[in-house]
Write a protein that holds these residues in place. Structure first.
Motif, short mmCIF file in Angstrom:
data_model
loop_
_atom_site.label_atom_id
_atom_site.label_comp_id
_atom_site.label_asym_id
_atom_site.label_seq_id
_atom_site.Cartn_x
_atom_site.Cartn_y
_atom_site.Cartn_z
N VAL A 233 -1.31 -1.84 6.06
CA VAL A 233 0.11 -1.07 6.10
C VAL A 233 1.07 -2.15 5.77
O VAL A 233 0.88 -3.30 6.02
N ASP A 234 2.26 -1.40 5.16
CA ASP A 234 3.34 -2.32 4.77
C ASP A 234 4.11 -2.78 6.27
O ASP A 234 4.85 -3.66 5.99
N GLY A 235 4.02 -1.87 7.16
CA GLY A 235 4.88 -2.23 8.38
C GLY A 235 4.38 -1.10 9.37
O GLY A 235 3.84 -0.25 9.34
N ILE A 236 4.73 -1.66 10.67
CA ILE A 236 4.31 -0.88 11.98
C ILE A 236 5.65 -0.58 12.54
O ILE A 236 6.37 -1.28 13.03
N PHE A 237 5.73 0.80 12.98
CA PHE A 237 6.81 1.38 13.82
C PHE A 237 5.94 1.66 15.18
O PHE A 237 4.91 2.19 15.11
N MET A 238 6.70 1.07 16.28
CA MET A 238 5.97 1.02 17.54
C MET A 238 6.75 1.30 18.74
O MET A 238 7.84 0.80 19.04
N SER A 239 6.31 2.20 19.52
CA SER A 239 7.00 2.51 21.11
C SER A 239 5.84 2.29 22.14
O SER A 239 5.01 3.00 22.04
N THR B 10 0.82 -1.17 -0.13
CA THR B 10 0.11 -0.10 0.01
C THR B 10 0.68 1.07 0.04
O THR B 10 0.29 2.43 -0.25
N LYS B 11 2.32 1.12 0.19
CA LYS B 11 3.12 2.23 0.39
C LYS B 11 2.50 3.22 1.77
O LYS B 11 2.95 4.26 1.69
N ASN B 12 1.78 2.52 2.47
CA ASN B 12 1.47 3.07 3.95
C ASN B 12 2.20 2.18 5.20
O ASN B 12 2.26 1.17 5.13
N VAL B 13 2.55 3.10 6.04
CA VAL B 13 3.20 2.63 7.14
C VAL B 13 2.47 3.35 8.51
O VAL B 13 2.03 4.21 8.42
N GLY B 14 2.40 2.57 9.39
CA GLY B 14 1.83 2.88 10.71
C GLY B 14 2.89 3.30 11.95
O GLY B 14 3.87 2.52 11.78
N ILE B 15 2.65 4.21 12.57
CA ILE B 15 3.61 4.48 13.72
C ILE B 15 2.71 4.73 14.97
O ILE B 15 1.95 5.41 14.72
N ILE B 16 2.97 4.03 15.95
CA ILE B 16 2.27 4.20 17.32
C ILE B 16 3.28 4.74 18.30
O ILE B 16 4.14 4.08 18.58
#
Length: 342
Positions: free
Chosen positions: A120-126, A63-69
């Motif tokens: 999403v193609d990936g998820i970045f998370m803290s 999708t060329k979208n990534v998520g950041i939490i």
């Protein structure tokens, strides 16, 4: 056509060319002439054509979208990490979807599901400070191919790459600097010890005392949150005791700022009577009337490295190989007036 979105079939009919030709022209296919591409794009614009990104994603598998939490977005640290991720991925056509957990694991769970449903193609998370049970994260790994990259706050989960700084080293550096300046009764504002980053900063503080033959006093370890008010309350608590510290290493710049404000109210001189070092190097630390020493977490670099780890994981997934990466960045100590006794 001017009141609704056109389709590639509408463009095909108007130009009397095949649907395949229109599709290839819009996707910059090398076998289509420049003149045809320009004509198709011009017509598409005139007819209010909008490309169906979902259909394109289903076809390409991305999708060329990534998520950041993140726990909160209104801090310099987390907004700078997001900036680093965007700077690394935007040139490659990626867009970011930003979510806040507000330190609530239940919100964190809902956001993970929302991002997965958005494909999403990936998820970045803290992770949030209330994330003690990691079943919701493990479940994603078991049921989805979506890579997860932890940054700053992490959990040790097999198959998940992480990008952090050496919090232990940062705690050690800050405490050792205070010792070298001649301070001996050093207090630590420890933060929320449910989070590994604060445990590591505390351990670094303790080891520096041990290495310099100074006692570890449990009364000098104050559990505080990362807010100005909690820093002020910590000073009130300390100054209610018989023995007061001559220096403070705070695991949070905001708590350090609160300590400065409360000490000023009490007419206690910084750094002559009490020195202070914070953690995170928030912008305000260097622009105050009394600049505060702080450990920098290099957040933009952290974001860029997280972006690089994601890109490598995408490449590895395509080859059928998955490698877990652990990137640990070196913190930097910025020494300012608040801790310069000599």
């Amino acid at each position: 056509m001017n009141k609704k979105n056109a389709t590639i079939y509408d463009i095909s009919n108007k130009l009397n060319v095949s649907v395949a030709t229109v599709s290839r022209a819009l996707n910059d296919h090398p076998r289509i002439s420049v003149a045809t591409k320009e004509l198709v794009r011009k017509t598409a614009k005139e007819m209010n054509y909008k490309q169906n990104n979902l259909a394109k994603a289903l076809k390409s598998g991305e999708t060329k979208n990534v998520g950041i939490i993140v726990p909160y977005i209104n801090t310099n640290f987390f907004s700078s990490v997001i900036r680093g991720i965007e700077e690394e991925l935007s040139p490659l056509g990626y867009h970011v979807i930003i979510c806040q957990s507000h330190e609530d694991v239940n919100i964190e769970k809902r956001q993970l599901n929302t991002l997965l449903n958005a494909q999403v193609d990936g998820i970045f998370m803290s992770v949030s400070k209330t994330t003690t049970d990691i079943a919701h994260i493990v479940n994603i790994l078991d049921t989805s191919n979506t890579p997860i990259i932890f940054f700053d706050r992490k959990k040790d989960i097999s198959g998940v790459s992480t990008v952090t700084i050496d919090d232990y080293r940062g705690g050690y550096m800050a405490t050792e600097q205070l010792i070298k300046e001649g301070y001996k009764n050093i207090c630590h504002f420890a933060g929320d010890l449910n989070l590994e980053i604060y445990q590591n900063r505390l351990n670094g503080y303790k080891q520096a005392l041990i290495d310099h033959n100074l006692p570890i006093k449990e009364d000098n370890i104050i559990l505080t949150g990362s807010s100005i008010d909690e820093g002020m309350e910590a000073i009130k608590k300390l100054w209610g005791k018989k023995s007061v510290p001559d220096a403070i290493f705070s695991s949070s710049d905001f708590a350090a700022l609160g300590a400065c404000q409360e000490l000023k109210k009490r007419k206690i001189k910084i750094p002559e009577e009490v020195a202070i070092i914070g953690f995170s190097n928030e912008p305000f630390t260097q622009f105050m009337e009394l600049p505060i020493s702080s450990v920098d977490q290099t957040p933009v670099l952290m974001g860029k490295m997280a972006g690089q780890v994601f890109l490598e994981s995408v490449k590895e997934n395509g080859s059928g190989v998955s490698i877990e990466k652990k990137v640990v960045l070196t913190p930097q100590l910025y020494i300012r007036k608040s801790s310069k006794k000599k």
